[in-house]
Design a protein around this motif. Structure first.
Motif, PDB file in Angstrom:
ATOM      1  N   GLY A  27       0.700  -1.154   0.017  1.00  0.00           N
ATOM      2  CA  GLY A  27      -0.015   0.052  -0.127  1.00  0.00           C
ATOM      3  C   GLY A  27       0.706   1.323   0.042  1.00  0.00           C
ATOM      4  O   GLY A  27       0.236   2.205   0.608  1.00  0.00           O
ATOM      5  N   HIS A  28       1.899   1.056  -0.472  1.00  0.00           N
ATOM      6  CA  HIS A  28       2.893   2.458  -0.493  1.00  0.00           C
ATOM      7  C   HIS A  28       3.702   2.306  -1.743  1.00  0.00           C
ATOM      8  O   HIS A  28       4.018   1.169  -2.299  1.00  0.00           O
ATOM      9  N   PHE A  29       4.463   3.480  -2.247  1.00  0.00           N
ATOM     10  CA  PHE A  29       5.505   3.714  -3.161  1.00  0.00           C
ATOM     11  C   PHE A  29       6.432   4.343  -2.506  1.00  0.00           C
ATOM     12  O   PHE A  29       6.221   5.286  -1.722  1.00  0.00           O
ATOM     13  N   LYS A  30       7.547   3.757  -2.673  1.00  0.00           N
ATOM     14  CA  LYS A  30       8.744   4.578  -2.241  1.00  0.00           C
ATOM     15  C   LYS A  30      10.169   4.099  -2.834  1.00  0.00           C
ATOM     16  O   LYS A  30      10.198   3.095  -3.311  1.00  0.00           O
ATOM     17  N   TYR A  31      11.444   4.553  -2.661  1.00  0.00           N
ATOM     18  CA  TYR A  31      12.541   4.199  -2.819  1.00  0.00           C
ATOM     19  C   TYR A  31      13.436   3.378  -1.955  1.00  0.00           C
ATOM     20  O   TYR A  31      13.693   4.131  -0.835  1.00  0.00           O
ATOM     21  N   GLY A  32      13.592   2.327  -2.026  1.00  0.00           N
ATOM     22  CA  GLY A  32      14.571   1.347  -0.877  1.00  0.00           C
ATOM     23  C   GLY A  32      13.596   1.448   0.339  1.00  0.00           C
ATOM     24  O   GLY A  32      12.644   1.341   0.359  1.00  0.00           O
ATOM     25  N   LEU A  50      -0.614  10.334  -7.317  1.00  0.00           N
ATOM     26  CA  LEU A  50       0.155  11.054  -8.500  1.00  0.00           C
ATOM     27  C   LEU A  50       0.776  12.434  -8.176  1.00  0.00           C
ATOM     28  O   LEU A  50       1.908  12.695  -8.409  1.00  0.00           O
ATOM     29  N   ALA A  51      -0.155  13.067  -7.763  1.00  0.00           N
ATOM     30  CA  ALA A  51       0.159  14.490  -7.475  1.00  0.00           C
ATOM     31  C   ALA A  51       1.151  14.553  -6.246  1.00  0.00           C
ATOM     32  O   ALA A  51       1.755  15.350  -6.215  1.00  0.00           O
ATOM     33  N   GLN A  52       0.824  13.644  -5.303  1.00  0.00           N
ATOM     34  CA  GLN A  52       2.008  13.761  -4.048  1.00  0.00           C
ATOM     35  C   GLN A  52       3.306  13.258  -4.653  1.00  0.00           C
ATOM     36  O   GLN A  52       4.484  13.686  -4.376  1.00  0.00           O
ATOM     37  N   ILE A  53       3.308  12.273  -5.359  1.00  0.00           N
ATOM     38  CA  ILE A  53       4.671  11.748  -6.246  1.00  0.00           C
ATOM     39  C   ILE A  53       5.251  13.030  -6.890  1.00  0.00           C
ATOM     40  O   ILE A  53       6.441  13.289  -6.918  1.00  0.00           O
ATOM     41  N   ASP A  54       4.328  13.638  -7.543  1.00  0.00           N
ATOM     42  CA  ASP A  54       4.834  14.871  -8.481  1.00  0.00           C
ATOM     43  C   ASP A  54       5.320  15.899  -7.302  1.00  0.00           C
ATOM     44  O   ASP A  54       6.492  16.555  -7.509  1.00  0.00           O
ATOM     45  N   GLU A  55       4.729  16.224  -6.206  1.00  0.00           N
ATOM     46  CA  GLU A  55       5.210  17.179  -5.263  1.00  0.00           C
ATOM     47  C   GLU A  55       6.433  16.713  -4.844  1.00  0.00           C
ATOM     48  O   GLU A  55       7.308  17.486  -4.209  1.00  0.00           O
ATOM     49  N   ASN A  56       6.675  15.495  -4.688  1.00  0.00           N
ATOM     50  CA  ASN A  56       7.909  14.944  -4.170  1.00  0.00           C
ATOM     51  C   ASN A  56       9.066  14.743  -5.001  1.00  0.00           C
ATOM     52  O   ASN A  56      10.393  14.409  -4.695  1.00  0.00           O
ATOM     53  N   ALA A  57       9.097  15.476  -6.161  1.00  0.00           N
ATOM     54  CA  ALA A  57      10.042  15.371  -7.287  1.00  0.00           C
ATOM     55  C   ALA A  57      11.337  15.949  -6.815  1.00  0.00           C
ATOM     56  O   ALA A  57      12.369  15.340  -6.929  1.00  0.00           O
ATOM     57  N   PRO A  58      11.525  17.090  -5.876  1.00  0.00           N
ATOM     58  CA  PRO A  58      12.800  17.597  -5.549  1.00  0.00           C
ATOM     59  C   PRO A  58      13.354  16.415  -4.558  1.00  0.00           C
ATOM     60  O   PRO A  58      14.602  16.091  -4.383  1.00  0.00           O
ATOM     61  N   ILE A  59      12.504  15.953  -3.691  1.00  0.00           N
ATOM     62  CA  ILE A  59      13.162  14.652  -2.791  1.00  0.00           C
ATOM     63  C   ILE A  59      13.552  13.411  -3.511  1.00  0.00           C
ATOM     64  O   ILE A  59      14.474  12.829  -3.118  1.00  0.00           O
ATOM     65  N   ASN A  60      12.680  12.828  -4.353  1.00  0.00           N
ATOM     66  CA  ASN A  60      13.083  11.981  -5.289  1.00  0.00           C
ATOM     67  C   ASN A  60      14.229  11.993  -6.200  1.00  0.00           C
ATOM     68  O   ASN A  60      14.849  11.131  -6.676  1.00  0.00           O
TER      69      ASN A  60
END
Length: 84
Positions: A27-32, A50-60
C-alpha cells in the motif's frame, strides 16, 4: 550496512519495481528504505497519489539518476495508473 544501492536486502515481495529501488509494496510507493520518498495509498485517489509523487520530485531527484532507478520508477508509475 545495507543501502539502496548495494541491494543487500532480505527478499521482499513487491507489486511493481524492485525492493531495493523504486517499488510498490504493502500500500505504498517509495525508494528502497528511504522514508522521505514514501507515498501511502490509503484514503487517496489515483490522482492524489500521483500529485503527491509529483510534489516529491525534489526529494526523489537524487534517486532518479541511474538507469535502474528510472526504469523501476516508471514501472511503479504504470502500476499505480493501472491499479489505484
Amino acid at each position: 550496512m545495507s543501502t539502496p544501492d548495494t541491494g543487500d536486502f532480505k527478499a521482499t515481495r513487491v507489486d511493481a519495481g524492485t525492493a531495493n529501488l523504486w517499488h510498490v509494496h504493502a500500500g505504498h510507493f517509495k525508494y528502497g528504505s528511504i522514508d522521505e520518498t514514501r507515498v501511502n495509498f490509503a484514503g487517496r485517489t489515483r490522482e492524489q497519489i500521483l500529485a503527491q509523487i509529483d510534489e516529491n520530485a525534489p526529494i526523489n531527484a537524487p534517486y532518479m539518476k541511474k538507469d535502474g532507478q528510472i526504469l523501476t520508477y516508471e514501472d511503479c508509475i504504470k502500476w499505480i495508473k493501472k491499479n489505484c
